[in-house]
Design a protein around this motif. Structure first.
Motif, PDB file in Angstrom:
ATOM      1  N   GLY A 177       0.657  -1.238   0.023  1.00 23.20           N
ATOM      2  CA  GLY A 177      -0.151   0.002  -0.093  1.00 23.20           C
ATOM      3  C   GLY A 177       0.705   1.213   0.025  1.00 23.20           C
ATOM      4  O   GLY A 177       0.218   2.249  -0.578  1.00 23.20           O
ATOM      5  N   VAL A 178       1.864   1.525   0.635  1.00 22.34           N
ATOM      6  CA  VAL A 178       2.664   2.734   0.710  1.00 22.34           C
ATOM      7  C   VAL A 178       3.303   2.888  -0.685  1.00 22.34           C
ATOM      8  O   VAL A 178       3.058   4.037  -0.967  1.00 22.34           O
ATOM      9  N   ALA A 179       3.837   2.234  -1.347  1.00 22.03           N
ATOM     10  CA  ALA A 179       4.404   2.367  -2.564  1.00 22.03           C
ATOM     11  C   ALA A 179       3.455   2.504  -3.462  1.00 22.03           C
ATOM     12  O   ALA A 179       3.485   3.511  -4.860  1.00 22.03           O
ATOM     13  N   THR A 180       2.261   1.836  -3.363  1.00 22.65           N
ATOM     14  CA  THR A 180       1.080   2.061  -4.192  1.00 22.65           C
ATOM     15  C   THR A 180       0.552   3.433  -4.170  1.00 22.65           C
ATOM     16  O   THR A 180       0.041   4.053  -5.123  1.00 22.65           O
ATOM     17  N   LEU A 181       0.566   3.976  -3.011  1.00 21.52           N
ATOM     18  CA  LEU A 181      -0.026   5.366  -2.653  1.00 21.52           C
ATOM     19  C   LEU A 181       0.920   6.383  -3.486  1.00 21.52           C
ATOM     20  O   LEU A 181       0.442   7.194  -4.030  1.00 21.52           O
ATOM     21  N   ALA A 182       2.155   5.998  -3.487  1.00 22.29           N
ATOM     22  CA  ALA A 182       3.127   6.844  -4.219  1.00 22.29           C
ATOM     23  C   ALA A 182       2.875   6.892  -5.733  1.00 22.29           C
ATOM     24  O   ALA A 182       2.738   8.048  -6.391  1.00 22.29           O
ATOM     25  N   ALA A 183       2.417   5.623  -6.152  1.00 19.92           N
ATOM     26  CA  ALA A 183       2.003   5.732  -7.819  1.00 19.92           C
ATOM     27  C   ALA A 183       0.594   6.526  -7.948  1.00 19.92           C
ATOM     28  O   ALA A 183       0.603   6.903  -8.855  1.00 19.92           O
ATOM     29  N   VAL A 184      -0.248   6.375  -6.931  1.00 21.07           N
ATOM     30  CA  VAL A 184      -1.391   7.177  -7.255  1.00 21.07           C
ATOM     31  C   VAL A 184      -1.045   8.690  -7.371  1.00 21.07           C
ATOM     32  O   VAL A 184      -1.639   9.335  -7.956  1.00 21.07           O
ATOM     33  N   HIS A 185      -0.195   9.142  -6.348  1.00 17.87           N
ATOM     34  CA  HIS A 185      -0.089  10.462  -6.436  1.00 17.87           C
ATOM     35  C   HIS A 185       0.648  10.933  -7.795  1.00 17.87           C
ATOM     36  O   HIS A 185       0.592  12.060  -8.325  1.00 17.87           O
ATOM     37  N   LEU A 186       1.615  10.040  -8.211  1.00 17.69           N
ATOM     38  CA  LEU A 186       2.096  10.372  -9.402  1.00 17.69           C
ATOM     39  C   LEU A 186       1.314  10.551 -10.522  1.00 17.69           C
ATOM     40  O   LEU A 186       1.398  11.253 -11.312  1.00 17.69           O
TER      41      LEU A 186
END
Length: 372
Positions: free
Chosen positions: A315-324
Protein backbone atom coordinates in the motif's frame (compact mmCIF):
# COMPACT_ATOMS: atom_id res chain seq x y z
CA UNK A 1 -4.68 21.60 -7.92
CA UNK A 2 -5.73 19.59 -4.86
CA UNK A 3 -4.09 20.58 -1.59
CA UNK A 4 -4.60 19.59 2.01
CA UNK A 5 -6.83 21.89 4.02
CA UNK A 6 -4.81 24.76 5.51
CA UNK A 7 -1.34 23.35 4.74
CA UNK A 8 1.23 24.23 7.35
CA UNK A 9 3.87 25.22 4.79
CA UNK A 10 7.55 24.46 4.89
CA UNK A 11 9.79 25.48 7.80
CA UNK A 12 11.37 28.95 7.72
CA UNK A 13 14.26 28.98 5.29
CA UNK A 14 13.00 25.90 3.48
CA UNK A 15 14.96 23.47 5.63
CA UNK A 16 14.00 21.06 8.39
CA UNK A 17 15.76 19.27 11.21
CA UNK A 18 18.39 16.94 9.75
CA UNK A 19 17.89 13.25 9.13
CA UNK A 20 18.85 11.44 12.33
CA UNK A 21 18.19 7.79 11.51
CA UNK A 22 16.97 5.47 8.77
CA UNK A 23 15.39 2.13 9.63
CA UNK A 24 14.07 -0.78 7.59
CA UNK A 25 11.79 -3.73 8.25
CA UNK A 26 10.35 -6.53 6.13
CA UNK A 27 6.60 -7.02 5.65
CA UNK A 28 4.76 -9.56 3.52
CA UNK A 29 1.33 -10.76 2.47
CA UNK A 30 0.30 -13.90 0.56
CA UNK A 31 -1.18 -13.47 -2.89
CA UNK A 32 -4.81 -14.53 -3.15
CA UNK A 33 -3.63 -16.81 -5.92
CA UNK A 34 -0.04 -17.28 -7.13
CA UNK A 35 0.97 -14.44 -9.42
CA UNK A 36 2.64 -15.81 -12.53
CA UNK A 37 4.32 -14.03 -15.43
CA UNK A 38 6.59 -15.37 -18.16
CA UNK A 39 9.71 -15.05 -15.98
CA UNK A 40 8.36 -16.90 -12.94
CA UNK A 41 5.69 -17.30 -10.26
CA UNK A 42 5.33 -15.70 -6.80
CA UNK A 43 3.22 -16.90 -3.89
CA UNK A 44 3.88 -13.96 -1.60
CA UNK A 45 4.32 -10.21 -1.98
CA UNK A 46 7.34 -9.19 0.12
CA UNK A 47 8.25 -5.55 0.72
CA UNK A 48 10.75 -3.51 2.67
CA UNK A 49 9.40 -0.62 4.74
CA UNK A 50 11.81 2.32 4.97
CA UNK A 51 11.55 4.89 7.78
CA UNK A 52 13.38 8.23 7.63
CA UNK A 53 13.55 9.98 11.03
CA UNK A 54 14.55 13.58 11.75
CA UNK A 55 16.10 15.13 14.83
CA UNK A 56 12.75 16.82 15.57
CA UNK A 57 10.93 13.49 15.69
CA UNK A 58 9.25 13.66 12.29
CA UNK A 59 9.05 10.39 10.35
CA UNK A 60 8.49 9.63 6.68
CA UNK A 61 7.51 6.13 5.59
CA UNK A 62 8.49 4.58 2.26
CA UNK A 63 8.32 1.13 0.74
CA UNK A 64 10.21 -0.83 -1.85
CA UNK A 65 9.68 -4.31 -3.21
CA UNK A 66 12.37 -6.00 -5.32
CA UNK A 67 11.09 -8.42 -7.95
CA UNK A 68 14.28 -10.41 -8.46
CA UNK A 69 13.43 -12.01 -11.80
CA UNK A 70 12.58 -8.55 -13.14
CA UNK A 71 15.20 -6.18 -11.70
CA UNK A 72 17.94 -8.59 -10.60
CA UNK A 73 17.86 -7.16 -7.07
CA UNK A 74 17.12 -9.24 -3.98
CA UNK A 75 15.43 -8.23 -0.74
CA UNK A 76 18.62 -8.88 1.24
CA UNK A 77 20.65 -6.89 -1.27
CA UNK A 78 18.27 -3.94 -1.21
CA UNK A 79 18.21 -3.90 2.58
CA UNK A 80 22.01 -4.04 2.71
CA UNK A 81 22.33 -1.27 0.11
CA UNK A 82 20.17 0.99 2.27
CA UNK A 83 21.61 0.15 5.66
CA UNK A 84 25.29 -0.12 4.72
CA UNK A 85 25.68 2.52 2.00
CA UNK A 86 22.74 4.86 1.37
CA UNK A 87 21.56 5.53 4.93
CA UNK A 88 25.00 6.56 6.28
CA UNK A 89 25.33 8.99 3.37
CA UNK A 90 21.93 10.59 4.04
CA UNK A 91 22.05 10.90 7.84
CA UNK A 92 22.73 14.52 8.78
CA UNK A 93 21.30 15.91 5.54
CA UNK A 94 18.29 18.22 5.11
CA UNK A 95 15.35 15.83 4.43
CA UNK A 96 13.65 18.39 2.19
CA UNK A 97 16.56 18.36 -0.28
CA UNK A 98 15.29 15.42 -2.31
CA UNK A 99 17.24 16.30 -5.47
CA UNK A 100 20.41 16.54 -3.42
CA UNK A 101 19.61 13.20 -1.80
CA UNK A 102 19.64 11.57 -5.23
CA UNK A 103 22.97 13.18 -6.10
CA UNK A 104 24.37 11.84 -2.83
CA UNK A 105 22.93 8.35 -3.31
CA UNK A 106 24.21 8.12 -6.87
CA UNK A 107 27.61 9.23 -5.65
CA UNK A 108 27.98 6.44 -3.11
CA UNK A 109 26.27 3.58 -4.97
CA UNK A 110 25.75 2.97 -8.67
CA UNK A 111 22.43 1.47 -9.75
CA UNK A 112 20.31 -0.07 -6.95
CA UNK A 113 17.26 1.92 -8.09
CA UNK A 114 14.89 -0.23 -6.04
CA UNK A 115 16.77 0.64 -2.84
CA UNK A 116 16.92 4.34 -3.72
CA UNK A 117 13.20 4.36 -4.49
CA UNK A 118 12.30 3.27 -0.96
CA UNK A 119 14.26 6.18 0.49
CA UNK A 120 12.90 8.63 -2.09
CA UNK A 121 9.29 7.69 -1.26
CA UNK A 122 9.99 8.10 2.46
CA UNK A 123 11.51 11.54 1.86
CA UNK A 124 8.44 12.66 -0.11
CA UNK A 125 6.15 11.35 2.63
CA UNK A 126 8.26 13.18 5.22
CA UNK A 127 8.21 16.46 3.27
CA UNK A 128 4.45 16.21 2.96
CA UNK A 129 3.99 15.59 6.66
CA UNK A 130 6.29 18.48 7.58
CA UNK A 131 4.60 20.91 5.19
CA UNK A 132 1.03 19.68 5.59
CA UNK A 133 0.80 19.01 1.85
CA UNK A 134 -0.17 15.82 0.04
CA UNK A 135 2.60 14.33 -2.09
CA UNK A 136 0.88 15.20 -5.38
CA UNK A 137 1.21 18.88 -4.41
CA UNK A 138 4.96 18.36 -4.02
CA UNK A 139 4.97 16.90 -7.54
CA UNK A 140 3.34 20.01 -9.00
CA UNK A 141 -0.35 19.54 -8.24
CA UNK A 142 -3.16 17.21 -9.18
CA UNK A 143 -4.70 17.20 -12.66
CA UNK A 144 -7.16 14.46 -11.66
CA UNK A 145 -8.89 13.63 -8.38
CA UNK A 146 -9.41 9.95 -9.21
CA UNK A 147 -6.98 7.59 -10.90
CA UNK A 148 -8.12 4.68 -13.05
CA UNK A 149 -6.44 1.36 -12.39
CA UNK A 150 -5.93 -1.69 -14.57
CA UNK A 151 -6.74 -5.17 -13.39
CA UNK A 152 -3.78 -7.46 -14.13
CA UNK A 153 -4.57 -11.11 -14.94
CA UNK A 154 -1.60 -13.42 -14.28
CA UNK A 155 -0.86 -16.52 -16.32
CA UNK A 156 -3.28 -19.44 -16.09
CA UNK A 157 -5.46 -21.50 -18.36
CA UNK A 158 -7.34 -19.69 -21.11
CA UNK A 159 -10.68 -20.25 -19.36
CA UNK A 160 -9.32 -19.08 -16.00
CA UNK A 161 -7.86 -15.90 -17.45
CA UNK A 162 -10.95 -15.03 -19.48
CA UNK A 163 -13.19 -15.64 -16.46
CA UNK A 164 -11.02 -13.44 -14.22
CA UNK A 165 -11.00 -10.62 -16.77
CA UNK A 166 -14.78 -10.82 -17.07
CA UNK A 167 -15.21 -10.84 -13.28
CA UNK A 168 -13.16 -7.68 -12.78
CA UNK A 169 -14.72 -5.92 -15.75
CA UNK A 170 -18.02 -6.56 -13.99
CA UNK A 171 -16.60 -4.85 -10.89
CA UNK A 172 -15.83 -1.69 -12.87
CA UNK A 173 -12.29 -2.32 -14.13
CA UNK A 174 -12.50 -1.14 -17.74
CA UNK A 175 -8.82 -1.60 -18.53
CA UNK A 176 -7.70 -5.24 -18.39
CA UNK A 177 -4.12 -6.45 -18.76
CA UNK A 178 -3.43 -10.12 -19.44
CA UNK A 179 -0.03 -11.73 -19.13
CA UNK A 180 1.42 -13.72 -22.02
CA UNK A 181 4.71 -14.15 -23.82
CA UNK A 182 5.25 -17.90 -23.95
CA UNK A 183 3.54 -18.61 -27.27
CA UNK A 184 2.07 -15.94 -29.59
CA UNK A 185 -0.35 -18.47 -31.15
CA UNK A 186 -1.82 -19.29 -27.74
CA UNK A 187 -1.84 -15.61 -26.80
CA UNK A 188 -3.93 -14.91 -29.90
CA UNK A 189 -6.48 -17.44 -28.63
CA UNK A 190 -6.34 -15.72 -25.23
CA UNK A 191 -6.98 -12.26 -26.68
CA UNK A 192 -9.96 -13.53 -28.65
CA UNK A 193 -11.39 -15.28 -25.58
CA UNK A 194 -10.90 -12.32 -23.25
CA UNK A 195 -12.25 -9.82 -25.78
CA UNK A 196 -15.38 -11.92 -26.13
CA UNK A 197 -15.79 -12.03 -22.34
CA UNK A 198 -15.45 -8.31 -21.54
CA UNK A 199 -17.48 -5.24 -22.57
CA UNK A 200 -16.78 -3.86 -26.04
CA UNK A 201 -15.64 -0.52 -24.62
CA UNK A 202 -13.14 -2.08 -22.18
CA UNK A 203 -9.48 -1.61 -23.08
CA UNK A 204 -7.38 -4.75 -23.42
CA UNK A 205 -3.62 -4.93 -22.96
CA UNK A 206 -1.30 -7.89 -23.48
CA UNK A 207 1.97 -7.89 -21.51
CA UNK A 208 4.42 -10.33 -23.10
CA UNK A 209 7.25 -9.55 -20.63
CA UNK A 210 9.94 -9.75 -23.37
CA UNK A 211 8.74 -13.19 -24.45
CA UNK A 212 8.48 -12.82 -28.25
CA UNK A 213 10.77 -12.88 -31.25
CA UNK A 214 9.84 -10.07 -33.66
CA UNK A 215 9.81 -12.15 -36.84
CA UNK A 216 7.85 -15.07 -35.41
CA UNK A 217 5.35 -12.99 -33.45
CA UNK A 218 4.49 -10.31 -36.02
CA UNK A 219 1.69 -12.16 -37.89
CA UNK A 220 0.06 -13.19 -34.61
CA UNK A 221 0.32 -9.67 -33.20
CA UNK A 222 -1.39 -8.28 -36.29
CA UNK A 223 -4.25 -10.73 -35.72
CA UNK A 224 -4.41 -9.75 -32.04
CA UNK A 225 -4.78 -6.13 -33.08
CA UNK A 226 -7.62 -7.07 -35.43
CA UNK A 227 -9.22 -9.08 -32.61
CA UNK A 228 -9.45 -6.03 -30.34
CA UNK A 229 -6.09 -5.71 -28.57
CA UNK A 230 -5.61 -2.02 -27.73
CA UNK A 231 -2.19 -1.96 -26.06
CA UNK A 232 0.88 -4.22 -26.42
CA UNK A 233 3.41 -4.15 -23.57
CA UNK A 234 7.07 -5.14 -23.96
CA UNK A 235 6.69 -7.82 -26.64
CA UNK A 236 10.45 -8.09 -27.32
CA UNK A 237 13.64 -8.35 -25.23
CA UNK A 238 14.55 -5.12 -23.46
CA UNK A 239 17.60 -4.50 -25.66
CA UNK A 240 15.75 -4.85 -28.99
CA UNK A 241 14.71 -1.26 -29.64
CA UNK A 242 15.23 -1.79 -33.37
CA UNK A 243 12.68 -4.61 -33.28
CA UNK A 244 10.23 -2.46 -31.33
CA UNK A 245 10.53 0.27 -33.98
CA UNK A 246 9.72 -2.30 -36.68
CA UNK A 247 6.69 -3.57 -34.78
CA UNK A 248 5.37 -0.04 -34.29
CA UNK A 249 5.68 0.58 -38.02
CA UNK A 250 3.73 -2.58 -38.88
CA UNK A 251 1.05 -2.83 -36.19
CA UNK A 252 -2.17 -0.92 -35.66
CA UNK A 253 -1.85 -1.06 -31.87
CA UNK A 254 0.00 1.10 -29.39
CA UNK A 255 3.31 -0.32 -28.13
CA UNK A 256 4.36 0.24 -24.52
CA UNK A 257 7.83 -0.33 -23.06
CA UNK A 258 8.54 -1.50 -19.54
CA UNK A 259 11.67 -3.64 -19.18
CA UNK A 260 13.39 -1.51 -21.85
CA UNK A 261 13.20 1.56 -19.60
CA UNK A 262 14.96 1.61 -16.25
CA UNK A 263 16.33 5.15 -16.28
CA UNK A 264 16.02 8.69 -17.57
CA UNK A 265 18.65 7.85 -20.19
CA UNK A 266 16.64 4.83 -21.37
CA UNK A 267 13.56 7.03 -21.74
CA UNK A 268 15.49 9.54 -23.84
CA UNK A 269 16.87 6.84 -26.15
CA UNK A 270 13.43 5.23 -26.59
CA UNK A 271 11.99 8.62 -27.50
CA UNK A 272 14.83 9.33 -29.94
CA UNK A 273 14.43 5.96 -31.65
CA UNK A 274 10.64 6.07 -31.82
CA UNK A 275 10.47 2.68 -30.11
CA UNK A 276 7.22 3.17 -28.16
CA UNK A 277 3.94 5.01 -27.89
CA UNK A 278 3.69 4.64 -24.11
CA UNK A 279 6.28 4.60 -21.30
CA UNK A 280 5.50 2.40 -18.30
CA UNK A 281 7.01 4.32 -15.39
CA UNK A 282 7.41 2.14 -12.31
CA UNK A 283 8.51 4.23 -9.36
CA UNK A 284 10.59 1.45 -7.82
CA UNK A 285 12.22 0.54 -11.12
CA UNK A 286 13.47 4.06 -11.89
CA UNK A 287 14.63 5.09 -8.41
CA UNK A 288 11.68 6.94 -6.93
CA UNK A 289 9.24 9.77 -7.49
CA UNK A 290 11.96 12.33 -8.25
CA UNK A 291 13.30 10.29 -11.17
CA UNK A 292 9.80 9.24 -12.28
CA UNK A 293 8.78 12.89 -12.65
CA UNK A 294 11.89 13.56 -14.77
CA UNK A 295 11.01 10.64 -17.06
CA UNK A 296 7.44 11.89 -17.33
CA UNK A 297 8.84 15.22 -18.58
CA UNK A 298 10.79 13.38 -21.30
CA UNK A 299 7.61 11.57 -22.30
CA UNK A 300 5.70 14.84 -22.48
CA UNK A 301 8.39 16.48 -24.60
CA UNK A 302 8.37 13.50 -26.99
CA UNK A 303 4.59 13.29 -27.22
CA UNK A 304 4.45 9.90 -25.49
CA UNK A 305 1.74 8.74 -23.11
CA UNK A 306 2.52 7.42 -19.63
CA UNK A 307 1.30 4.49 -17.59
CA UNK A 308 2.24 4.49 -13.92
CA UNK A 309 3.16 0.86 -13.36
CA UNK A 310 3.71 -1.54 -10.46
CA UNK A 311 6.22 -4.25 -9.55
CA UNK A 312 3.71 -4.98 -7.77
CA UNK A 313 4.05 -3.59 -4.25
CA UNK A 314 1.94 -3.06 -1.13
CA UNK A 315 0.00 0.00 0.00
CA UNK A 316 2.66 2.62 0.73
CA UNK A 317 4.45 2.41 -2.62
CA UNK A 318 1.10 2.01 -4.39
CA UNK A 319 -0.05 5.27 -2.79
CA UNK A 320 3.09 6.92 -4.19
CA UNK A 321 1.98 5.68 -7.62
CA UNK A 322 -1.48 7.17 -7.08
CA UNK A 323 0.03 10.59 -6.37
CA UNK A 324 2.31 10.36 -9.41
CA UNK A 325 -0.56 9.35 -11.70
CA UNK A 326 -2.61 12.26 -10.35
CA UNK A 327 0.16 14.79 -10.96
CA UNK A 328 1.34 13.79 -14.46
CA UNK A 329 -0.91 15.18 -17.21
CA UNK A 330 0.33 12.60 -19.70
CA UNK A 331 -0.55 9.64 -17.43
CA UNK A 332 -3.57 8.88 -19.60
CA UNK A 333 -3.20 5.09 -19.65
CA UNK A 334 -4.82 3.37 -16.67
CA UNK A 335 -2.28 2.84 -13.88
CA UNK A 336 -1.35 -0.51 -12.32
CA UNK A 337 -2.46 0.07 -8.72
CA UNK A 338 -3.25 -3.54 -7.99
CA UNK A 339 -0.69 -4.80 -5.45
CA UNK A 340 -2.93 -4.22 -2.39
CA UNK A 341 -5.85 -5.77 -4.29
CA UNK A 342 -3.95 -8.99 -5.05
CA UNK A 343 -3.20 -9.98 -1.45
CA UNK A 344 -5.41 -11.31 1.32
CA UNK A 345 -4.66 -8.41 3.63
CA UNK A 346 -2.40 -5.43 2.97
CA UNK A 347 -0.46 -4.76 6.20
CA UNK A 348 0.45 -1.21 5.15
CA UNK A 349 -2.73 0.45 3.86
CA UNK A 350 -5.60 -1.98 4.48
CA UNK A 351 -8.45 0.53 4.03
CA UNK A 352 -7.30 2.86 1.25
CA UNK A 353 -7.81 0.34 -1.54
CA UNK A 354 -10.81 -1.50 -0.08
CA UNK A 355 -13.83 -2.01 -2.35
CA UNK A 356 -11.97 -0.68 -5.41
CA UNK A 357 -14.24 -0.32 -8.44
CA UNK A 358 -11.48 0.37 -10.95
CA UNK A 359 -10.78 3.88 -9.61
CA UNK A 360 -8.75 5.15 -6.66
CA UNK A 361 -9.46 8.49 -5.00
CA UNK A 362 -6.34 10.64 -4.70
CA UNK A 363 -5.50 11.19 -0.99
CA UNK A 364 -5.55 14.79 0.19
CA UNK A 365 -3.99 14.22 3.60
CA UNK A 366 -0.39 15.33 4.29
CA UNK A 367 2.26 13.08 2.83
CA UNK A 368 1.24 9.88 1.09
CA UNK A 369 -1.96 9.60 3.10
CA UNK A 370 -1.36 6.32 4.95
CA UNK A 371 -1.49 5.52 8.67
CA UNK A 372 1.68 3.45 8.96
Amino acid sequence: MSLAAEPAGFPDGGSAAPISAIKTRVVSAPYRRPFQISSGVSNELISLVVEVHTADGDVGIGETSPMTAYTGETLAGVQAAIEEHLAPALVGRDPLDRAGAHVTMDGVLRGQQVAKAGLDIALFDLAGRISGWPVHALLGGSVRDRVQTTWVVGLGTLDEMAAEAAEYAGRGFMHLKVKGGHDPAKDLELIRAVRAAIPADAELCLDANEGYDATTALPYLAKMSAAGLTLLEQPLPRWDLTGLVRLRDRLDVRVMVDESMHSLHDALEIARRGAADVLNIKILKVGGLHRALQIAAVAEAAGLAVKVGSMPELGVATLAAVHLAAAVPGATVAADLVGPLMVDEDPLAPTVFADCDGWIDVPKRPGLGHDV
